[in-house]
Design a protein around this motif. Structure first.
Motif, short mmCIF file in Angstrom:
data_model
loop_
_atom_site.label_atom_id
_atom_site.label_comp_id
_atom_site.label_asym_id
_atom_site.label_seq_id
_atom_site.Cartn_x
_atom_site.Cartn_y
_atom_site.Cartn_z
N HIS A 145 15.53 -2.53 6.01
CA HIS A 145 16.79 -1.99 5.50
C HIS A 145 17.31 -0.93 6.46
N PHE A 168 12.64 9.73 10.75
CA PHE A 168 12.89 8.37 10.27
C PHE A 168 12.02 7.35 11.00
N TYR A 205 13.11 -1.44 10.29
CA TYR A 205 12.70 -1.61 8.90
C TYR A 205 13.50 -2.76 8.29
N ILE A 219 18.86 2.76 7.35
CA ILE A 219 18.71 4.09 6.76
C ILE A 219 20.05 4.79 6.85
N ASN A 220 20.59 5.18 5.69
CA ASN A 220 21.85 5.91 5.63
C ASN A 220 21.54 7.40 5.48
N PHE A 221 22.07 8.19 6.39
CA PHE A 221 21.81 9.64 6.37
C PHE A 221 23.14 10.37 6.39
#
Length: 179
Positions: A111, A150, A109, A113-115
């Motif tokens: 950006h 995700f 993507y 992805i913060n999880f």
């Protein structure tokens, strides 16, 4: 009567079980868990075993009988051995890293992805392999499913996040590309 619900759960050494009203609390070497029990199911401890039983034979209570026996068995297994779930990241440039309690995924993507990992979940990340571990099987499954969502694996190239034991059914793609 439920076939699974009829089976007693043996309590291993080092595990402490307390049942008060409608709450069962299990404490073991890896930690402690507690759960509210459905009112139609009663849990009893006799001679080192937990036995589940139902008051009446309605459809709902018979369904809850096996369910709560399985949930309590998972709790006992969790506080003694724990559970693990492995995920693989497949795709060029797809990777993950762990910063404190935040897993950062780069999945193609624009950006990352913060999880943030939920309390009770531990993770080991090795670029394209994620190993989640916990004493709570239900929370572990939900977290693994959330991470998989995700970037679910797609059927043409197999790119995405998949469970380690999962096999992706592949599709052929365009027939005109072969010529």
């Amino acid at each position: 009567m439920s076939r699974i619900g009829k089976r007693p759960i043996t309590i291993p050494k080092g595990v402490e079980v307390k049942i008060q009203d409608d709450i069962i609390a299990i404490k073991g070497p890896k930690g402690s868990l507690e759960r509210r029990v459905h009112p139609s199911v009663t849990l009893n401890i006799d001679s080192g075993r937990i036995v589940a039983s139902v008051a009446d034979q309605t459809k709902e209570s018979r369904a809850c009988h096996g369910l709560f026996r399985a949930l309590v068995a998972n709790m006992v297994t969790g506080v003694t051995n724990g559970f693990e779930r492995a995920l693989d990241i497949v795709g060029v440039g797809y990777r993950a890293e762990l910063k404190d309690r935040i897993a950062v995924f780069h999945l193609g993507y624009s950006h990352p992805i913060n999880f943030e990992l939920p309390k009770g979940i531990d993770a080991k990340v090795d670029k394209t392999k994620i190993t989640l571990s916990s004493i709570d099987k239900e929370l572990l499954g939900k977290t693994a499913a959330k991470i998989r969502s995700f970037r679910s694996p797609e059927p043409y190239k197999g790119k995405g996040i998949k469970y380690a034991e999962e096999t992706i059914r592949r599709k052929a793609g365009k027939a005109g590309a072969a010529k």
